[in-house]
Design a protein around this motif. Structure first.
Motif, PDB file in Angstrom:
ATOM      1  N   THR A 185       0.832  -1.210   0.000  1.00 51.86           N
ATOM      2  CA  THR A 185       0.000   0.000   0.000  1.00 51.86           C
ATOM      3  C   THR A 185       0.872   1.267   0.000  1.00 51.86           C
ATOM      4  N   LYS A 188       1.611   2.049  -3.383  1.00 48.09           N
ATOM      5  CA  LYS A 188       0.353   2.232  -4.124  1.00 48.09           C
ATOM      6  C   LYS A 188       0.090   1.058  -5.074  1.00 48.09           C
ATOM      7  N   PHE A 190      -2.281  -1.528  -5.191  1.00 45.05           N
ATOM      8  CA  PHE A 190      -3.554  -1.872  -4.554  1.00 45.05           C
ATOM      9  C   PHE A 190      -4.230  -3.031  -5.286  1.00 45.05           C
ATOM     10  N   ASP A 203     -14.707   7.389  -0.743  1.00 44.81           N
ATOM     11  CA  ASP A 203     -13.297   7.769  -0.862  1.00 44.81           C
ATOM     12  C   ASP A 203     -13.144   9.265  -1.135  1.00 44.81           C
ATOM     13  N   GLN A 214      -9.227   9.524  -1.863  1.00 40.35           N
ATOM     14  CA  GLN A 214      -8.250   8.498  -1.499  1.00 40.35           C
ATOM     15  C   GLN A 214      -8.036   7.498  -2.637  1.00 40.35           C
ATOM     16  N   HIS A 215      -6.768   7.360  -3.032  1.00 37.61           N
ATOM     17  CA  HIS A 215      -6.362   6.307  -3.960  1.00 37.61           C
ATOM     18  C   HIS A 215      -6.060   5.072  -3.111  1.00 37.61           C
ATOM     19  N   GLY A 216      -6.804   3.989  -3.332  1.00 33.75           N
ATOM     20  CA  GLY A 216      -6.619   2.791  -2.509  1.00 33.75           C
ATOM     21  C   GLY A 216      -7.291   1.592  -3.147  1.00 33.75           C
ATOM     22  N   ASN A 240      -3.099   9.430  -0.487  1.00 30.97           N
ATOM     23  CA  ASN A 240      -3.026   8.031  -0.044  1.00 30.97           C
ATOM     24  C   ASN A 240      -2.388   7.979   1.329  1.00 30.97           C
ATOM     25  N   PRO A 247      -6.640  -0.246   2.650  1.00 26.75           N
ATOM     26  CA  PRO A 247      -7.182   1.115   2.429  1.00 26.75           C
ATOM     27  C   PRO A 247      -8.463   1.149   1.598  1.00 26.75           C
TER      28      PRO A 247
END
Ligand code: DAV
Length: 373
Positions: A185, A188, A190, A203, A214-216, A240, A247
């Protein structure tokens, strides 16, 4: 005031201005969905939910609904209009030409599905197959708002195909381990790929002219890019939180309380380079208080950090879960009035006080809270 006779106006630009009309979810018929790639990546490795699926026990559903109904009543007593979704039959499979899964999920967390920006309510793509049809639970309300508010913009993001190409096979392993997860994570890396735009509405934080996304696991970069093109008058920021091994959804991690103040989960701090934007605009990011519990309730997807999943009623008043005494104490010290709401026994159905609500109307306008860009 007789709100039922009142015509609907859809309008909400941020997370904090005075709340006047909200949707509160229902635990009715909620299912633990069968295994599927994105869901498996989120269920903690030691969770009691691994390997089981089907309808949740009726007595837990009844208890969840009792708490959600009480919460709705509490809001109504404060003069806030509350609407409820219309559950569909979640025991039905979700099947499209591209995928099949044997059951669906529920409609306790409208925040995951509906993103209200100004006079628009946007149905998110979603990223779990079991949640592909969840928007249907809100369609009766969307139709009503459409009939009553001539300025309401009902929008839906392109439905994703959710084939296996959307998910990284690396995450299918049963035993990845927390260390590896944190490494992934932080990089990044995911569970969702960049095959097509994906986002869950939870998000996204609305902060006037700025949308913080949020990038997740549940939102990919293409999803954020889609939002950027869809809201051309906004600045859309991808953030993030490297300390989070699972996440999904920004609302147990980063909680704006009023203009200038955000609570950040101390285990999931925003990286320094991403903080700079908030700091140069005079915003303060403070660590949220510790949760009051060491573990989530049984059969719950979410972490103990639902402690900070609060519903702001106005910049001086916030709903906090009744048992979250440390979070309440922190608000107290900040000079913010706490409204206690009992909800912990409903967490398992999809989250906390922010998750189980979706804004329809806040007394707010389109403002720039970050004039230094
Ligand atoms: O910390 O498990 C929960 C967010 C639910 N909308 C967490 C994230």
């Amino acid at each position: 005031m007789n709100w039922t006779a009142e015509k609907t106006t859809v309008n909400s630009w941020n997370e904090w201005d005075p709340l006047k009309h909200v949707i509160v979810g229902l635990a009715t018929d909620c299912h633990i969905p069968p295994a599927e790639p994105a869901l498996d990546a989120k269920v903690p490795e030691d969770s009691d939910m691994r390997g089981q699926w089907g309808k949740r026990p009726q007595e837990m559903i009844d208890r969840g609904n009792e708490l959600l109904d009480n919460f709705a009543l509490q809001l109504q007593k404060r003069g806030i209009r509350v609407d409820r979704p219309t559950p569909t039959d979640f025991s039905l499979p979700a099947t499209t030409p591209d995928f099949h899964t044997d059951s669906q999920f529920g409609c306790m967390p409208p925040r995951d599905v509906l993103l209200t920006v100004g006079s628009e309510i946007l149905e998110a793509t979603m990223s779990y197959r079991c949640r592909w049809f969840e928007y249907l639970c809100y369609r009766p309300l969307m139709q009503q708002y459409f009939n009553e508010d001539p300025n309401f913009r009902h929008e839906a993001a392109p439905k994703p195909r959710l084939t296996d190409a959307d998910y990284r096979a690396d995450y299918l392993s049963e035993k990845i381990g927390i260390e590896k997860r944190l490494e992934w994570t932080a990089d990044k890396f995911f569970v969702t790929t960049e095959e097509e735009p994906l986002f869950d509405a939870a998000d996204v934080l609305r902060m006037g002219k700025d949308l913080v996304v949020q990038h997740g696991f549940t939102t990919n970069l293409k999803g954020i890019e889609w939002l950027r093109r869809h809201f051309p008058d906004h600045r859309v920021h991808a953030v993030n939180f490297p300390g989070d091994p699972y996440p999904i959804h920004i609302d147990a991690t980063f909680t704006p309380v009023r203009p200038g103040l955000i609570l950040n989960n101390p285990n999931r701090r925003l990286p320094d380079d991403q903080r700079e934007f908030f700091h140069r605009n005079g915003w303060e990011i403070v660590d949220a208080a510790q949760p009051a519990h060491n573990s989530p309730p049984p059969l719950c997807y979410s972490s103990t950090w639902l402690s900070m999943n609060v519903l702001v009623l106005d910049p001086k008043t916030v709903c906090v879960e009744k048992s979250e005494v440390y979070q309440a104490e922190q608000f107290d010290k900040l000079g913010i009035e706490v409204v206690e709401v009992e909800l912990r026994d409903a967490y398992a159905f999809g989250g906390g006080l922010h998750c189980c609500t979706a804004d329809v109307y806040r007394e707010s306008s389109f403002e720039d809270y970050f004039p230094k860009g």
